[in-house]
Structures are given as C-alpha cells and as structure tokens.
Scaffold this active site. Structure first.
Site, mmCIF file in Angstrom:
data_model
loop_
_atom_site.group_PDB
_atom_site.id
_atom_site.type_symbol
_atom_site.label_atom_id
_atom_site.label_comp_id
_atom_site.label_asym_id
_atom_site.label_seq_id
_atom_site.Cartn_x
_atom_site.Cartn_y
_atom_site.Cartn_z
ATOM 1 N N ARG A 78 -17.390 -2.859 18.557
ATOM 2 C CA ARG A 78 -16.592 -4.073 18.330
ATOM 3 C C ARG A 78 -15.279 -4.050 19.105
ATOM 4 O O ARG A 78 -14.499 -3.105 18.993
ATOM 5 C CB ARG A 78 -16.306 -4.265 16.835
ATOM 6 C CG ARG A 78 -15.546 -5.576 16.566
ATOM 7 C CD ARG A 78 -15.410 -5.889 15.098
ATOM 8 N NE ARG A 78 -16.697 -5.889 14.437
ATOM 9 C CZ ARG A 78 -17.004 -5.133 13.371
ATOM 10 N NH1 ARG A 78 -16.104 -4.348 12.849
ATOM 11 N NH2 ARG A 78 -18.196 -5.193 12.847
ATOM 12 N N CYS A 124 0.646 0.445 10.302
ATOM 13 C CA CYS A 124 0.197 -0.604 9.380
ATOM 14 C C CYS A 124 1.332 -1.405 8.732
ATOM 15 O O CYS A 124 2.200 -0.862 8.039
ATOM 16 C CB CYS A 124 -0.674 0.012 8.293
ATOM 17 S SG CYS A 124 -1.406 -1.273 7.245
ATOM 18 N N CYS A 127 -19.257 1.601 9.173
ATOM 19 C CA CYS A 127 -18.473 0.967 10.236
ATOM 20 C C CYS A 127 -17.273 1.874 10.440
ATOM 21 O O CYS A 127 -16.449 2.029 9.533
ATOM 22 C CB CYS A 127 -18.041 -0.430 9.787
ATOM 23 S SG CYS A 127 -16.841 -1.213 10.893
ATOM 24 N N CYS A 159 -19.181 -6.569 4.307
ATOM 25 C CA CYS A 159 -18.517 -5.319 4.682
ATOM 26 C C CYS A 159 -17.250 -5.234 3.834
ATOM 27 O O CYS A 159 -16.644 -6.268 3.522
ATOM 28 C CB CYS A 159 -18.170 -5.336 6.166
ATOM 29 S SG CYS A 159 -17.262 -3.869 6.708
ATOM 30 N N CYS A 182 0.838 -1.208 0.000
ATOM 31 C CA CYS A 182 0.000 0.000 0.000
ATOM 32 C C CYS A 182 0.873 1.258 0.000
ATOM 33 O O CYS A 182 1.850 1.348 0.758
ATOM 34 C CB CYS A 182 -0.911 -0.016 1.224
ATOM 35 S SG CYS A 182 -2.001 1.412 1.288
ATOM 36 N N CYS A 239 0.439 5.043 6.895
ATOM 37 C CA CYS A 239 -0.172 4.865 8.226
ATOM 38 C C CYS A 239 0.845 4.179 9.155
ATOM 39 O O CYS A 239 1.265 3.043 8.878
ATOM 40 C CB CYS A 239 -1.450 4.036 8.124
ATOM 41 S SG CYS A 239 -2.544 4.587 6.786
ATOM 42 N N CYS A 247 -15.962 -9.457 6.156
ATOM 43 C CA CYS A 247 -15.405 -8.129 5.880
ATOM 44 C C CYS A 247 -14.159 -8.251 5.003
ATOM 45 O O CYS A 247 -13.167 -8.863 5.401
ATOM 46 C CB CYS A 247 -15.060 -7.448 7.200
ATOM 47 S SG CYS A 247 -14.354 -5.815 6.958
#
Ligand code: SAM
Ligand code: DTB
Ligand code: SF4
Length: 387
Positions: free
Chosen positions: A325, A125, A253, A193, A118, A122, A162
């Site tokens: 969650r 991550c 979400c 999701c 990616c 972040c 998800c």
C-alpha cells in the site's frame, strides 16, 4: 555468448552466492571477477551493455522470482534495494505482473473511531497525549456514525474499511464496542480492518470471531532505529501482537514509515524483518512520515521521492503476493511520484480526504489520477463470485 553466470550449483538462496558481493552501494561489485573474465574478451557484447551489467541484471532476476519465500538474507534485501533504478523497476514490474493485474488497485478507507489522548510516545504521532498538536481528543465513535462513514466509503468505491483507535491496547468494554462495529461493517459487504494497538491472543480471537478480516499493526522501522522513535512499547511487543493476530487466523496488515531520519540500512532492515516473518503480511502499508507540528519528528529532513519508490519496489519483489500500500504521505507526492509507485508494484491506497487525523488527496484528484493512469479499483468481497 552464453551468459549463464552463476555456477549450476549456486542457488539464489545460498549465502555463498552473495558473499562475493561487497558493500552497500557497491553491492554489485564482484570480489572475484572470474566469471566476468570468462565472459569478457569482446566476443559478443551488446552495444551499450557490458558483461557486468548483464551480471547485475541476472543477479536481480535470480532474486525476483515472483514466488514467495521467507528466508531472505539481509544481503539479498540490500542488493535489491540498491540495484540500479531501471533494473529494480523492471524486476518489480515483472514480479507484479506475475501475481496481480497491474492496472488494479485495492481501495481502503480509514476511519478514526477513537481519536487522540493516546498514552504512548510514538514520535511521529499527532494523537499522543504527550505532544502539543491540534488534534482534539474524542470519545469512541457511536456505532451509527461508524456505519454512516462506512456506507459513504463504500459508495465512494472503497472495498475495505479500516477502523483506527488511539489506544495502547483495547480494554474489555472497548473490545465489545469494536466487535459491534466490525459486525456492522461486515454486514455492508466490505472487508474490515482494525488497528487498536497491542492485542493479547484472546482479543485477537474475539476479533476473528466477530468476522474481522485484517488487523493492522506496523513495525514502523528497523529494530535498531526503533528506540529513537518509541520508548513505551518494544519491538518485541509488536512482534508478539503480530503472532497473536496470525495465530487467531486474522490476515496481517503490517508495514512501516519512512522519512523519520532513519538510514538506508534501517529501511532495508525493516523490509527484511517484514519479508522474513513466518508468513508475509497480506497487506504491507508503506507510509511516508506526515510531519505534524508539535510532534518530535515535525522538522525531519525531507525524504527523497525516489527512495520511497525504491522502498515500494523492494517490498514488491520481497513479498510478491502481498498488497503493497502506497499509504500515508500521498498528499505531499506529485502525480509522477505516485505513478512511479504504481509502476514499482504498489497496488493499494487509502482513499478519502482524511487518513486518521491528517490529510489525504481529495477524492476528485484521486479519481483523475486513476483515470489518467487507466487504473481500476480491485473488486472487493461483495463482488466476488459465489460460484
Ligand atoms: N494506536 C494504534 C497503534 O499504534 O498500533 C493504532 C493507530 S496508529 C495511528 C497506526 C499507524 O499509523 C502507526 O503504527 C504508524 O505506522 C502510522 N502513523 C501514525 N502517525 C503517522 C504519521 N504522522 N505519518 C505516517 N504514519 C503514521
Ligand atoms: C497505516 O499504515 N497507515 C495508516 C493506517 N495504517 C492506520 C495511518 C496513517 C496515519 C497518518 C497520520 C494521521 O492521519 O493521524
Ligand atoms: Fe498511540 Fe498509535 Fe499514535 Fe502510537 S501511533 S501514539 S500507539 S495512536
């Protein structure tokens, strides 16, 4: 003794009611002790309960109505978050029981349909191309493999599937492939999701048309702390994506991560932002940072378990009808901490031995935990009555 403390005219939602409360950890100290004096005089104190305690409890109960509202003030959020632990838990449980069966937990399973590589930065991550982690870049998963994973997840008891992709935002061809995945998982009778990065309004609409139920896009942290975590997209970018998702009629979400070195005020700010969105997110994932070697946040100080429980309880009170969650980080939590989270109002988990790239508790361990706690899976849409 009559302990109606707030003047009849004072509503929980009027800032004036709260301007009398000062400080952060001392948020319950009244600047004006008028009411306490009125109540005091040892007339009828319950043993072990001071009038001030009664004041605190009433204050919290006044806020924890169990009825959704989106006009929370930051002071209100802070006063909930910092309430004495027992009072906070009591209020959260009341709100939880008002809106949900406290012995039911919604079960979601994650599937990384596009792993690694990616371009974003972040700091938490392992899938960012900028960090040297053990994650291997993989192409977009074949449709058959997605269906096979979803079928297993369903057999294991998950009701929501998800699909996550390590993208800044999806490209048109990728959107077509994701649409096919959404349709196929829908056909299995599971809730769907997806979390694919930033979306334009027409992309959100395309996913809605494909039958997607939820779109996950986290705010991650407070607007102020955000710049220390991500520089390649702005907080406003995230809010814009959430707007597109809502406008398309998809369920949102949205949650965040704790344990990234942020302050207590940042956690309260994040919850405040979530709870004052135009609508509360249907699901609110609260993640504890999973520290991954090679990422900038790998050596962040260990996060206090009771702070995590506070985060859950406050989310429960602020967003009474949302599924909260207990998300990433369970592998590093013992059974007691997880039990406290359920008592605080968590009613959703990720189930399955992997999150996206990192570990999650073994399914057998989760089964045993749920059995010990007497928790049942929440029925999914396949089990909904059609009458
Ligand atoms: N690339 C998309 C995006 O960022 O929107 C979707 C996938 S991304 C992995 C989804 C979310 O996972 C992030 O927003 C973050 O909240 C969470 N996450 C990622 N790495 C994490 C970690 N190490 N610990 C806890 N949560 C994490
Ligand atoms: C969310 O809030 N947490 C999930 C899901 N939404 C996509 C992701 C957690 C990822 C943890 C790190 C990993 O496994 O790569
Ligand atoms: Fe990319 Fe999402 Fe990871 Fe950020 S969180 S680096 S956008 S996969």
């Amino acid at each position: 003794m009559d302990i109606r403390i707030l003047p009849a005219s004072a509503s929980a939602y009027e800032p004036d009611t709260y301007s009398r409360f000062t400080g952060w950890r001392n948020n319950y100290q009244l600047q004006n002790h008028q009411e306490i004096r009125q109540m005091d005089g040892n007339q009828s104190k319950t043993p072990g309960t001071t009038c001030e305690n009664a004041q605190k409890l009433l204050q919290l109960e006044h806020l924890a109505t169990g009825i959704p509202r989106t006009n929370w003030t930051l002071d209100e959020v802070r006063s909930i978050y910092t309430a004495p632990f027992a009072d906070l838990m009591h209020a959260a449980q009341q709100v939880h029981r008002q809106n949900f069966d406290p012995n039911e937990v919604q079960i979601s399973t994650l599937c990384s349909v596009k792993t690694g590589g990616c371009p974003e930065d972040c700091g938490y991550c392992p899938q960012s191309i900028r960090y040297n982690t053990d994650v291997e870049n993989e192409p977009l998963m074949e449709l058959d493999e997605v269906i096979a994973n979803a079928t297993v997840a369903k057999q294991e008891g998950a009701t929501r599937f998800c699909m996550g992709a390590a993208w800044r935002s999806p490209k048109p061809k990728q959107m077509d492939q994701i649409v096919a995945m959404v349709e196929a998982v829908n056909d299995l009778g599971m809730e769907t999701c997806a979390t694919l990065g930033m979306l334009q309004p027409e992309q959100a609409q395309q996913l809605k048309d494909a039958g997607l139920d939820y779109y996950n896009h986290n705010l991650d942290t407070s607007a102020n702390y955000y710049k220390h975590i991500i520089t390649t997209r702005t907080y406003q970018n995230r809010l814009d994506t959430l707007q597109s998702v809502r406008d398309a009629g998809l369920k949102v979400c949205c949650g965040g991560i704790v344990g990234m070195g942020e302050e207590e005020t940042d956690r309260a700010d994040l919850l405040h932002t979530l709870a004052t969105l135009p609508e509360h997110p249907g699901s609110v994932p609260i993640n504890q940072l999973v520290q991954v070697e090679g990422t900038p946040l790998a050596a962040t100080r260990t996060f206090d378990a009771l702070e995590f429980v506070r985060m859950i309880a406050t989310a429960r009170i602020l967003m009474p009808r949302s599924h909260v969650r207990l998300s990433a980080g369970r592998e590093n939590m013992d059974d007691s901490t997880q039990a406290l989270c359920f008592l605080a109002g968590a009613n959703s988990i990720f189930y399955g031995e992997k999150l996206l790239t990192t570990g999650n508790p073994e399914t057998e361990a989760d089964r045993q935990l749920m059995a010990k706690l007497g928790i049942n899976p929440e029925p999914g849409k396949a089990n909904e009555s059609s009458v």
